[in-house]
Each structure stands twice: as structure tokens, then as C-alpha cells.
Design an enzyme around this catalytic site. Structure first.
Site, PDB file in Angstrom:
ATOM      1  N   GLY A 458      -2.787   8.102   5.319  1.00 56.71           N
ATOM      2  CA  GLY A 458      -2.108   6.932   5.845  1.00 56.71           C
ATOM      3  C   GLY A 458      -1.613   6.042   4.728  1.00 56.71           C
ATOM      4  N   CYS A 459      -0.468   5.418   4.929  1.00 61.64           N
ATOM      5  CA  CYS A 459       0.076   4.464   3.971  1.00 61.64           C
ATOM      6  C   CYS A 459       0.306   3.145   4.718  1.00 61.64           C
ATOM      7  CB  CYS A 459       1.376   4.993   3.373  1.00 61.64           C
ATOM      8  SG  CYS A 459       1.931   4.081   1.904  1.00 61.64           S
ATOM      9  N   ILE A 460       1.051   2.224   4.126  1.00 63.03           N
ATOM     10  CA  ILE A 460       1.252   0.914   4.744  1.00 63.03           C
ATOM     11  C   ILE A 460       1.923   1.046   6.106  1.00 63.03           C
ATOM     12  CG2 ILE A 460       2.434  -1.299   4.529  1.00 63.03           C
ATOM     13  CD1 ILE A 460       2.133  -1.118   1.553  1.00 63.03           C
TER      14      ILE A 460
END
Length: 519
Positions: A458-460
Site C-alpha cells: 500500500g502507498c498513500i
């Protein structure tokens, strides 16, 4: 022939996937910069640093911030090791051990300079900066993945598994310190020559950087590009005699020539993109829906400099606008360079950083920056309005006909109208699942199930996935679940789920470990 092509494609996909993972992991150490910049700025003589409370002098606040900037390479090593290993503490410990060993060996091998008292010390002009931390972070995470479950003979059993990771990292770091101590000096000269070439281009060089910075956002590789410009470009000897590198580091160390490669982002983030939001709301078929999506995103861009919620609102439905946005960003950096505007930021080019650094001694023409921002706000509004109307682009609140998406497609599922799903997956459990776990389960199913996923992070604002078969991904269903876009390149897939992405990723990875997942 086909097998060769398939192999090269797979290799290319893996290289790109690795670069994207590194780019995502860079966000963890970069997240400490706002605290460092705030402490360093508040402790300056023109703010709290001049205050005395008896024997207590508040310039120690600046020392606290400087401590973070002085140890950025180590912070990067730890942050990247954690990011690439899935949050494992033993990988972080290995990164600390590896970095200390690497630095000691590296500083002993590189050319030495003689001080006035005849003692020898490492040449301060030869430094890997945060690149050493990035290198050790990647190495320690890789060694963790390879050896964290290692079983040794019984008489050495205590040193097996996770305990073996820092040990092997120390020896690998020793070897790397020797190698890079030999090869880095000429590489360092080449990097300095590249930096000198960029600087010699003046406004053009700043404009190219700004353009590429935005253009790389869909791939996540802009963080890698930023690492060079913010932490490696140029050098400056600070008041305490320490040599620092990078436009960001040099700016906070007081370099009067720093800030060129940050100033131009302020007009775009504080004025340009918020004005683009007004244009998209103005030309929406459902203005209230568009406003619900874009107003909060515009405020976030203005105040904090977080732009992805806006950019991903039009990136996939109107990619032409994104290219225009990248060009305008490049011109903003070039214009600020030509006007000799210099200002920096600890996190991003929003109002908070602007106010904190407005009166900093090496900030120049901040009032002029506001004027440029207003001009860019007008430009963004009219340029976005022209392209939206002229090409009938499917921006939020008007794209349901051209994209097949509902007007409120970019909102989190909890804020959207109910969507009928013909093939929704449900699993009987003793206790009701929370909404995000249910959403994660359905996203996992739309990705082709756990068997189709090699890795997921997951990223931002997005999920980064390495899949076995990209054709098993159900894009319409992902969009019905709230995805504002799906980027596929070979086996590398990115699904933009907004700011809930990191939470969804953690739940999906937990679900992948369960034996009873329905797919």
C-alpha cells in the site's frame, strides 16, 4: 523467440516493480522531514532561538532538528528496510548494523585529507549521502527476506532465523563498504558533473525537473528523482563546518543558492491545483458531487501540499489534463528560477511550509511568489476549463457518460451511493466484518484472488501489486469498489483507491494469509 520476449518482459517488470517498491519505501523516511524542518526553523535566531529563560537558550530546538538532518542516511536505511520487509524490526536492526559498518569502512577507504594538525580524515567532498542509506536499506531488507527463516545446526541454533539477519548484513556491508570506497570517488565526480550540468541549464534545468517530477507520479518513481535533487544536488559547507548535499539540505543549512528546485512547486500546489478544482466543479454536470470530491482535496493541496487526491481525480479519466498539468509545473519552476525566488520546504510546498520559511534568511522574494501563484491560479483555471469543455473530458461530476463511472466514483465507498454487485463475495463469519475488511475482501477477489498475487503493498493513494496474470483483474469491478484508476504494465499493477489504500493493503495481506478466503 516468444520465450525470450516473455523472459525479458518479466525481467523488465520486476525491475520496474522493484523501483516502485523503493519509491514507496522512501515515503517512510521522508515523513520525518516535516518534524526536522519545523524544529530547525523554530530554533533559528529570528524565531525562538533568540529567547533566553535564565541559563536556557532555545537554540537547542534547532539542534534537535539538525540532528535529524545530520542522520538522514541512517534514517533512510532504517525506513527503507522497514518498508521493503513489511515492517519487520529485525530488518531495521540489520539496517542500523549494516549502515554503521558500511560507513566506517567506506570512510576509511576513500581518499583522506590532512588537517592542520597533521591528522587524516575522510575527504568531506566525497559522500554518498542518502544513497548509502538507500543501498543499505535495500540490502538489509533483501537479506531479511532470504534468511529470516534460516535454520542452523543445533549448536548454532540461537543465531538462526531473524537473529542471523543482522550478522550476515554486517559482513555484506563490510564488503560493500570496501567496494564502494574504491569505486565511489570517480562516480562521485560524475554525479557532481551531472549536477553542474543541470545547474548550468538554469531555468531550463529547473523546468525539466518540475515536468518530470509530475509526469512520474503515476509510476511512483518521482520519489527516486526527488532523492537526487533534494538530497544530493550540489554541496554547501554549513556554519559548523559540515558539508551537506541536496537542494533541501542546503536550504535548511543556510545556503543562499538553494531553494531553486523547490520554490516553483508553491504556485502549483497552493494556487494552481486548487484553481483547477474550481474549474472542474464549475464545468461539472453535478457540481455538488464534484465539490464534495474536490473541495477537501483543494484545501489539502493549499495547506499541506498533498496533491495526489486532486491529480488522481483527473489522471485516468482525462490524461490529457495531466500532461498539461506536468507542463505547467515545469514552467512554474522555470519562472520562479528566472525571478530569483528561493524558498524550501520540509514536507511539501503548501501554506504551512510557506509560512514557516517566509522570513528565513536565505528565502528570497516570497511576496513575489504569492503574485506568481495568483497568476498560475488564473492560468490553471482557464486552461483546465478550456480542455474540459473543448474535449468533453470526464472529470469528476461529468464523466459518467464517457467513462461508465457514477458521478461520485472517486469518493470512499462509505460516502457513495450503494452499488449493486452481481458477484459480490461474502464469507460467513461469527462476527460481522468491519467495512474496510469487507472492501478488502472484494478488492482481493477483483484482483483475481490470492493465487493471482505475488506481492501487494500500500502507498498513500494506491495499491501496488505484482500479479501472475494481469488479464484476471476485473477493472470494472475495481472501479465499482471505488478505484479511480487501474495502471497495468505487464505483471505490475497499480490500483488507485485513495487515502484508504494503505489500510486496504494491510487487510488484504492479512486475508491472503488465511486459509479460508473465498475467491
Amino acid at each position: 523467440m516468444s520465450s525470450v520476449t516473455r523472459s525479458s518482459t518479466s525481467t523488465g517488470d520486476r525491475i520496474l516493480g522493484a523501483l516502485q517498491s523503493v519509491g514507496r519505501s522512501l515515503m517512510l523516511p521522508i515523513a520525518v522531514l516535516p518534524a526536522a524542518a519545523l524544529l530547525l526553523r523554530l530554533g533559528q535566531a529570528d524565531l525562538l532561538g533568540s529567547i533566553h529563560w535564565g541559563v536556557i537558550h532555545l537554540d537547542w530546538i534547532a539542534k534537535a532538528g539538525d540532528a535529524i538532518f545530520s542522520n538522514l542516511p541512517l534514517i533512510f536505511a532504517i525506513g527503507i528496510a522497514i518498508g521493503l520487509s513489511g515492517g519487520e524490526g529485525s530488518a531495521a536492526l540489520a539496517a542500523v548494523v549494516g549502515f554503521l559498518v558500511f560507513t566506517a569502512v567506506f570512510n576509511n577507504i576513500i581518499p583522506q585529507v590532512k588537517a592542520a594538525d597533521g591528522t587524516l580524515s575522510p575527504d568531506p567532498n566525497i559522500s554518498m549521502g542518502v544513497l548509502s542509506g538507500i543501498l543499505i536499506g535495500i540490502v538489509s531488507a533483501s537479506l531479511y527476506k532470504k534468511f529470516h527463516d534460516l535454520r542452523l545446526p543445533d549448536y548454532l541454533g540461537f543465531f538462526g532465523g531473524r537473529r542471523f539477519v543482522p550478522i550476515v548484513t554486517a559482513f555484506v556491508a563490510l564488503l560493500l563498504g570496501l567496494i564502494f570506497g574504491i569505486i565511489w570517488p570517480p562516480i562521485n565526480s560524475g554525479i557532481n558533473a551531472f549536477g553542474t550540468g543541470i545547474v548550468s541549464l538554469g531555468a531550463v534545468g529547473a523546468g525539466i525537473y518540475g515536468f518530470l517530477n509530475r509526469l512520474l507520479i503515476p509510476t511512483g518513481l518521482h520519489h527516486v528523482l526527488n532523492s537526487y535533487f533534494w538530497f544530493q544536488l550540489g554541496s554547501f559547507k554549513g556554519p559548523d563546518g559540515t558539508i551537506v548535499h541536496g537542494d533541501l539540505n542546503r536550504y535548511f543549512a543556510g545556503d543562499t543558492s538553494a531553494g531553486y528546485y523547490m520554490a516553483g512547486f508553491f504556485p502549483m500546489m497552493m494556487f494552481g491545483l486548487p484553481a483547477a478544482c474550481i474549474a472542474m466543479i464549475r464545468h461539472a454536470k453535478y457540481p455538488k458531487v464534484a465539490a464534495g470530491i474536490l473541495v477537501s482535496a483543494a484545501v489539502a493541496s493549499l495547506v499541506t501540499g498533498i496533491t495526489e487526491p486532486i491529480e488522481f481525480a483527473f489522471l485516468f479519466v482525462a490524461p490529457l489534463l495531466f500532461v498539461v498539468h506536468a507542463i505547467l509545473t515545469g514552467t512554474a519552476l522555470a519562472v520562479c528560477y528566472l525571478l530569483q525566488i528561493k524558498i524550501g520546504f520540509g514536507f511539501s510546498a503548501g501554506l504551512i511550509d510557506f509560512l514557516i520559511n517566509f522570513n528565513k534568511s536565505n528565502t528570497t522574494n516570497p511576496w513575489l511568489l504569492l503574485l506568481v501563484g495568483v497568476v498560475y491560479g488564473v492560468i490553471y483555471y482557464f486552461v483546465f476549463s478550456f480542455f474540459i469543455v473543448r474535449f468533453n473530458l470526464g472529470t469528476p461530476g461529468r464523466g459518467e457518460e464517457s467513462t461508465g463511472l457514477a458521478p461520485d466514483w472517486i469518493l470512499p465507498e462509505s460516502q457513495r451511493k450503494p452499488v449493486a454487485r452481481k458477484d459480490a463475495t461474502s464469507v460467513a463469519t461469527e462476527e460481522p466484518e468491519d467495512k474496510e475488511t469487507t472492501l478488502a475482501r472484494e478488492v482481493l477477489s477483483a484482483l483475481g484472488g490470492k493465487e493471482n498475487i505475488e506481492s501487494l503493498e500500500g502507498c498513500i493513494t494506491r495499491l501496488r501489486i505484482f500479479v501472475n496474470q494481469s488479464d484476471k483483474i476485473d477493472e470494472p469491478r475495481l472501479k465499482s469498489l471505488g478505484a479511480s484508476g487501474v495502471i497495468k504494465k505487464g505483471k505490475i499493477v497499480q490500483v488507485v483507491m485513495g487515502t484508504q489504500s494503505d489500510r486496504i493493503a494491510s487487510r488484504i495481506n492479512r486475508l491472503r494469509k488465511e486459509d479460508n478466503i473465498g475467491v
